[in-house]
Design a protein around this motif. Sequence first.
Motif, PDB file in Angstrom:
ATOM      1  N   MET A 172       5.117  -0.121  10.589  1.00  0.00           N
ATOM      2  CA  MET A 172       5.217  -0.301   9.125  1.00  0.00           C
ATOM      3  C   MET A 172       6.444  -0.943   8.652  1.00  0.00           C
ATOM      4  N   TYR A 198       8.891  -1.294   5.772  1.00  0.00           N
ATOM      5  CA  TYR A 198       9.127  -0.709   4.407  1.00  0.00           C
ATOM      6  C   TYR A 198       9.682  -1.589   3.370  1.00  0.00           C
ATOM      7  N   SER A 250      10.799   0.284  -2.476  1.00  0.00           N
ATOM      8  CA  SER A 250      10.091   1.539  -2.966  1.00  0.00           C
ATOM      9  C   SER A 250       9.795   2.619  -2.034  1.00  0.00           C
ATOM     10  N   GLU A 251       9.289   2.090  -0.933  1.00  0.00           N
ATOM     11  CA  GLU A 251       8.722   3.144   0.076  1.00  0.00           C
ATOM     12  C   GLU A 251       9.773   3.588   0.784  1.00  0.00           C
ATOM     13  N   VAL A 278      10.908   6.559  -1.540  1.00  0.00           N
ATOM     14  CA  VAL A 278       9.981   7.923  -1.303  1.00  0.00           C
ATOM     15  C   VAL A 278      10.406   8.583   0.009  1.00  0.00           C
ATOM     16  N   PHE A 279      10.487   7.937   1.133  1.00  0.00           N
ATOM     17  CA  PHE A 279      10.375   8.559   2.258  1.00  0.00           C
ATOM     18  C   PHE A 279      11.941   9.216   2.448  1.00  0.00           C
ATOM     19  N   ILE A 288       2.002   4.260  -4.560  1.00  0.00           N
ATOM     20  CA  ILE A 288       3.167   4.066  -3.624  1.00  0.00           C
ATOM     21  C   ILE A 288       3.460   5.385  -2.819  1.00  0.00           C
ATOM     22  N   ILE A 289       3.632   6.387  -3.636  1.00  0.00           N
ATOM     23  CA  ILE A 289       4.205   7.679  -2.904  1.00  0.00           C
ATOM     24  C   ILE A 289       2.967   8.172  -1.896  1.00  0.00           C
ATOM     25  N   HIS A 339       0.829   6.228  -0.457  1.00  0.00           N
ATOM     26  CA  HIS A 339       0.649   5.432   0.581  1.00  0.00           C
ATOM     27  C   HIS A 339       1.816   5.859   1.777  1.00  0.00           C
ATOM     28  N   VAL A 340       3.022   6.135   1.163  1.00  0.00           N
ATOM     29  CA  VAL A 340       4.109   6.605   2.328  1.00  0.00           C
ATOM     30  C   VAL A 340       3.782   7.958   2.953  1.00  0.00           C
ATOM     31  N   GLU A 364       0.994   7.454   5.264  1.00  0.00           N
ATOM     32  CA  GLU A 364       1.407   6.615   6.318  1.00  0.00           C
ATOM     33  C   GLU A 364       2.279   7.536   7.513  1.00  0.00           C
ATOM     34  N   ASP A 365       3.162   8.249   6.902  1.00  0.00           N
ATOM     35  CA  ASP A 365       4.303   8.823   7.610  1.00  0.00           C
ATOM     36  C   ASP A 365       3.972  10.337   8.060  1.00  0.00           C
TER      37      ASP A 365
END
Lengths: 277, 277
Positions: free
Chosen positions: A1, A3, A6-7, A10-11, B46-47, B49-50, B53-54
Amino acid sequence: MKYKRSERLVFMTQYLATHPNRLIPLTFFVDQFNQAKSSISEDIRIIKHVFEEDGIGTIRTTAGAGGGITFHPEISRARAADIVTSFKEVLEKSDRLLPGGYLYMSDIMGNPSLMDSIGELIATMYKNEQIDAVVTIATKGISLANAVARKLNAPVAIIRKDNKVTEGSTVSVNYVSGSTRKIETMVLSKRTLQEGSSVLVVDDFLRAGGSISGVMNLMEEFNARVVGVSVLVEAKEVANRRFRDYTSLLKVSKIDEYNQSFVVEEGNCLEYIDNNN
Amino acid sequence: MKYKRSERLVFMTQYLATHPNRLIPLTFFVDQFNQAKSSISEDIRIIKHVFEEDGIGTIRTTAGAGGGITFHPEISRARAADIVTSFKEVLEKSDRLLPGGYLYMSDIMGNPSLMDSIGELIATMYKNEQIDAVVTIATKGISLANAVARKLNAPVAIIRKDNKVTEGSTVSVNYVSGSTRKIETMVLSKRTLQEGSSVLVVDDFLRAGGSISGVMNLMEEFNARVVGVSVLVEAKEVANRRFRDYTSLLKVSKIDEYNQSFVVEEGNCLEYIDNNN
């Protein structure tokens, strides 16, 4: 992935929010995203800005080889006041009054989101102290101790009133229960608390203070330094409390079993925040 | 404060991460940011999605007037396996062995970040179940119950072995302790658990299963439906366990006091995740 900013935000926000008071090396995020340190630093600047503006906490940067960032939960004065107010509303329900003038509080201790908010509040109160462990007395204090310890990222040491085989070697002290005047014993497993630790003591209810005094004696046996004592609720009308230096979220008085009524007021926790900032 | 997308993402992620399993009306964020619903929906995309994915969790959208979004913590299979492995490493330390072949586990129960991870794992295991309360037995199970309950946003009901005045009316059952063969009593405050609840039972250690059987009987008194039983550690070599339907993170066997050794293996929790997805 791959990133995008924005992503990444979030992480990283999610990671920081769920790992309070832990030093996270910048390289952890650099490796996770395969991104230049400068981009990660800019991400952190954005997160720090929002966390500070919105009374969520602070993010501190430690420079050098072992450096990184640490999220310290630190709620705003307004949010602290909100937490006390909503806790007051919950405690005020008159059907809490039990025979003997005791208050039923198990629903409060068993409410994870309320405990989580209160944990944030207490962690904010003692944010300037070095705290190696959160100490409490079984059974009622455990849920509060867990909530506070999670925000501080410190271990919990549970003092018991019975000695169990699963505790290994223990240290015990006798104390006089303030309400019943009976002599009781409390024990703490030797390996639960390191000698010389700085500890925060928390409990659900403070009446005469007999058990908290017992905890102080027990802490002396461990050469521990008590940096604070914090209780959810204190009984207001206690004349000779053996123990004076503590914080409380709420105070209860005028318990009237006949009319099923009692009065709840704010404790000194907000005052404590104001004086320690 | 006027929020940019990046700042909204930080705020929303933090809010969701700390409010699991709670329906948050979209209007909460719309009002917070004074922003069009369409922008907020894009933020959430977006949130989501992350988070997916994670292996952090899922975000479900509920449509309609009372609608909004709910964050369900749901870790990936890989992260679940990591949690079991690191817990195994912690449990394997040989100095845990106490006289009588008991394992010292208070440091594990008092470790908030380990409990938090395990809480996520157990919440993921039972994600398809409706859970109204997390039930455990004092004292050792409480920290685990708190960790699981926080992820599920469900209250904790603590069964005690002594009857305290602060519990109000209680229901009690007798049970035979599997290891000592003694008859003991366990009590649960009537108002701690609603009649007809669906409950998840958690505990630290499963030996013969006597106390878990007691819990099952007590749950019948509350007309509660037990949707699962999950323990951190089970003793592997128990011939006639009274209770068979449970999950465990780890299994312990070959406890040898003389050589101060024991064997730790994975329990069936990962298998349970594989079979329930």
